[in-house]
Design a protein around this motif. Structure first.
Motif, PDB file in Angstrom:
ATOM      1  N   SER A  69       0.815  -1.217   0.000  1.00  0.00           N
ATOM      2  CA  SER A  69       0.000   0.000   0.000  1.00  0.00           C
ATOM      3  C   SER A  69       0.848   1.266   0.000  1.00  0.00           C
ATOM      4  O   SER A  69       0.319   2.368   0.138  1.00  0.00           O
ATOM      5  N   LYS A  70       2.167   1.126  -0.130  1.00  0.00           N
ATOM      6  CA  LYS A  70       3.140   2.218  -0.099  1.00  0.00           C
ATOM      7  C   LYS A  70       3.360   2.782   1.307  1.00  0.00           C
ATOM      8  O   LYS A  70       4.035   3.785   1.470  1.00  0.00           O
ATOM      9  N   ARG A  71       2.794   2.117   2.304  1.00  0.00           N
ATOM     10  CA  ARG A  71       3.036   2.550   3.666  1.00  0.00           C
ATOM     11  C   ARG A  71       4.418   2.076   4.118  1.00  0.00           C
ATOM     12  O   ARG A  71       4.815   0.947   3.839  1.00  0.00           O
ATOM     13  N   VAL A  72       5.123   2.941   4.832  1.00  0.00           N
ATOM     14  CA  VAL A  72       6.503   2.677   5.217  1.00  0.00           C
ATOM     15  C   VAL A  72       6.579   2.385   6.717  1.00  0.00           C
ATOM     16  O   VAL A  72       6.029   3.131   7.529  1.00  0.00           O
ATOM     17  N   PHE A  73       7.277   1.297   7.071  1.00  0.00           N
ATOM     18  CA  PHE A  73       7.402   0.861   8.461  1.00  0.00           C
ATOM     19  C   PHE A  73       8.863   0.560   8.795  1.00  0.00           C
ATOM     20  O   PHE A  73       9.634   0.155   7.917  1.00  0.00           O
ATOM     21  N   PRO A  74       9.257   0.710  10.057  1.00  0.00           N
ATOM     22  CA  PRO A  74      10.556   0.167  10.469  1.00  0.00           C
ATOM     23  C   PRO A  74      10.511  -1.356  10.415  1.00  0.00           C
ATOM     24  O   PRO A  74       9.478  -1.963  10.717  1.00  0.00           O
ATOM     25  N   LYS A  75      11.599  -1.969  10.020  1.00  0.00           N
ATOM     26  CA  LYS A  75      11.638  -3.430   9.984  1.00  0.00           C
ATOM     27  C   LYS A  75      11.418  -4.020  11.366  1.00  0.00           C
ATOM     28  O   LYS A  75      10.921  -5.139  11.502  1.00  0.00           O
ATOM     29  N   ALA A  76      11.764  -3.255  12.403  1.00  0.00           N
ATOM     30  CA  ALA A  76      11.541  -3.717  13.774  1.00  0.00           C
ATOM     31  C   ALA A  76      10.064  -3.763  14.118  1.00  0.00           C
ATOM     32  O   ALA A  76       9.673  -4.397  15.103  1.00  0.00           O
ATOM     33  N   MET A  77       9.213  -3.078  13.334  1.00  0.00           N
ATOM     34  CA  MET A  77       7.764  -3.054  13.510  1.00  0.00           C
ATOM     35  C   MET A  77       7.345  -2.523  14.887  1.00  0.00           C
ATOM     36  O   MET A  77       6.313  -2.918  15.430  1.00  0.00           O
ATOM     37  N   LYS A  78       8.153  -1.647  15.445  1.00  0.00           N
ATOM     38  CA  LYS A  78       7.784  -0.983  16.697  1.00  0.00           C
ATOM     39  C   LYS A  78       8.517   0.337  16.784  1.00  0.00           C
ATOM     40  O   LYS A  78       9.452   0.616  16.022  1.00  0.00           O
ATOM     41  N   ALA A  79       8.085   1.173  17.734  1.00  0.00           N
ATOM     42  CA  ALA A  79       8.596   2.537  17.817  1.00  0.00           C
ATOM     43  C   ALA A  79       9.796   2.690  18.739  1.00  0.00           C
ATOM     44  O   ALA A  79      10.577   3.628  18.588  1.00  0.00           O
ATOM     45  N   SER A  80       9.941   1.797  19.701  1.00  0.00           N
ATOM     46  CA  SER A  80      10.953   2.017  20.747  1.00  0.00           C
ATOM     47  C   SER A  80      12.386   2.121  20.224  1.00  0.00           C
ATOM     48  O   SER A  80      13.132   3.002  20.690  1.00  0.00           O
ATOM     49  N   PRO A  81      12.848   1.297  19.267  1.00  0.00           N
ATOM     50  CA  PRO A  81      14.226   1.474  18.789  1.00  0.00           C
ATOM     51  C   PRO A  81      14.440   2.839  18.132  1.00  0.00           C
ATOM     52  O   PRO A  81      15.479   3.479  18.342  1.00  0.00           O
ATOM     53  N   LEU A  82      13.468   3.280  17.347  1.00  0.00           N
ATOM     54  CA  LEU A  82      13.586   4.593  16.699  1.00  0.00           C
ATOM     55  C   LEU A  82      13.575   5.703  17.737  1.00  0.00           C
ATOM     56  O   LEU A  82      14.353   6.665  17.643  1.00  0.00           O
TER      57      LEU A  82
END
Length: 392
Positions: free
Chosen positions: A106-119
């Motif tokens: 869907s062109k949505r972009v995610f961190p490969k970690a699939m969570k916010a805490s590392p970022l």
């Protein structure tokens, strides 16, 4: 025991440690200025972390001219801000913090970690600022910003201030909108929910389908059509598809669901021909494989079912009792009006005080637009504050 008021002097004060505030503080700190980042919750970026529990959709990988329409009436004001920090820039920023990304179909972009805490950890490591939590902003007293803190009242004298205190949803995570009472009434637009679910008073036969996704459908509201799924919950309807059309629904548009978006009315009529003595339900199951929650939805809102079912299958009317509570919305519109801000996001009524993020009166659907807007406005306000400091 009473506490005496203490005073702190810094170059820059940033109020609110969500994505917008963190971006502003990062820009100011990297420019070499002393920065105080104040957050009224016990820890920073709580709503950002909550968003990460469902994968953290950072942005949508599309050109600016495709992205802008999603921001509706605010698109013109946001255009230069998003042009300066668009989807590609958001991705480059996350990758510069050591966070690998992937783009879905869907062109949505995610961190490969699939969570916010590392970022978030990587971002905080980059921010050169003094961070204070449990500091609740009370407003201005002349040149000072006034805070209530665990150690008593604190006054902060700052040459520039960036306000990034969020909207008025998910108050337990920090966005309670209480800050609006400390700003001039004429600068504030009333809060409204955006990206929210809707209440439905279900009949008892729907209980078996609570939590069930409605897939492979198209939602129609106010001239808007979206191919997306949504969820039946005990409280009503929610999920990505509903959020996409929620603004139109909030403003009074009727919601209908096309259960067979890839089939025309004529094709459906042809498939449903020759029912004979079979019940309507059995016929739908056999000829169209309409079962489970999708069939239950049809029965909930359309009984008694007419003989000519085809048009109804293309536009099942969803009757609801209005939006869920403001605090339950993914985000809100309202807050500081665009008229109260200049092109640098500075308050016209207060020099060298800038606003960023969801506290500004703009809205965007989920799917990466909301977070992109918060990051972009935070960066824009931070850069404008740096320019203001250089001119002092």
């Amino acid at each position: 025991m009473s506490h005496c008021t203490t005073e702190t002097a810094v170059d820059a004060l940033v109020v609110g440690a969500g994505p917008a505030g963190l971006m502003a503080a990062d820009v100011l700190g990297k420019a070499g200025y002393t920065v105080l980042l104040a957050e009224h919750k016990p820890s920073v970026a709580r709503k950002f972390l909550m968003a990460g529990k469902s994968g953290l959709n950072l942005t949508k990988d599309e050109p600016l001219d495709e992205m802008l329409p999603a921001f509706g009436p605010s698109a013109d004001r946001l255009a230069p801000i998003l042009r300066d920090f668009d989807a590609r820039e958001v991705q480059a920023w996350a990758q510069s913090l050591g966070q690998p990304l992937f783009t879905g179909s869907s062109k949505r972009v995610f961190p490969k970690a699939m969570k916010a805490s590392p970022l978030l950890r990587a971002c905080l490591a980059e921010v050169n600022a003094r961070v204070e939590t449990r500091w609740r902003w009370q407003g201005f007293d002349g040149a000072l910003s006034v805070f209530e803190t665990p150690n008593g009242p604190q006054n902060v004298k700052a040459k520039v201030t960036v306000l990034a205190m969020g909207g008025a949803s998910w108050r337990k995570l920090g966005s309670d909108g209480a800050w609006a009472e400390a700003l001039p009434t004429e600068d504030i637009v009333p809060f409204q929910p955006v990206n929210m679910g809707f209440r439905v008073n279900w009949s008892s036969h729907m209980e078996a389908h609570f939590g069930a996704p409605i897939k492979a459908v198209a939602l129609h509201a106010g001239g808007q059509a979206e191919r997306a799924e949504f969820t039946i919950s005990k409280a009503g309807i929610e999920g990505g598809g509903i959020y996409l059309v929620s603004k139109a629904m909030r403003d009074g548009a009727r919601l209908t669901v096309d259960l067979f978006p890839d089939l025309s009315v004529d094709v459906l009529r042809q498939k449903l021909g020759g029912r004979g003595k079979a019940s309507v339900t059995s016929h739908l199951r056999k000829r169209l494989k309409l079962t489970g929650a999708r069939l239950a939805l049809l029965q909930e809102f359309c009984r008694p079912l007419p003989n000519d079912l085809a048009p109804l299958l293309k536009a099942v009317p969803i009757l609801h009792d209005g939006p869920r509570d403001l605090d339950e919305a993914i985000s809100t519109s309202g807050g500081v009006s665009w008229a109260a801000l200049d092109s640098n996001l500075m308050l016209r009524a207060r020099a060298n005080t800038f606003c960023a993020g969801e506290m500004i009166d703009w809205d965007a659907p989920t799917g990466g637009y909301l977070l992109t807007g918060c990051l972009a406005t935070g960066r824009w306000a931070g850069r404008a504050a740096v320019e203001a400091l250089a001119a002092i």
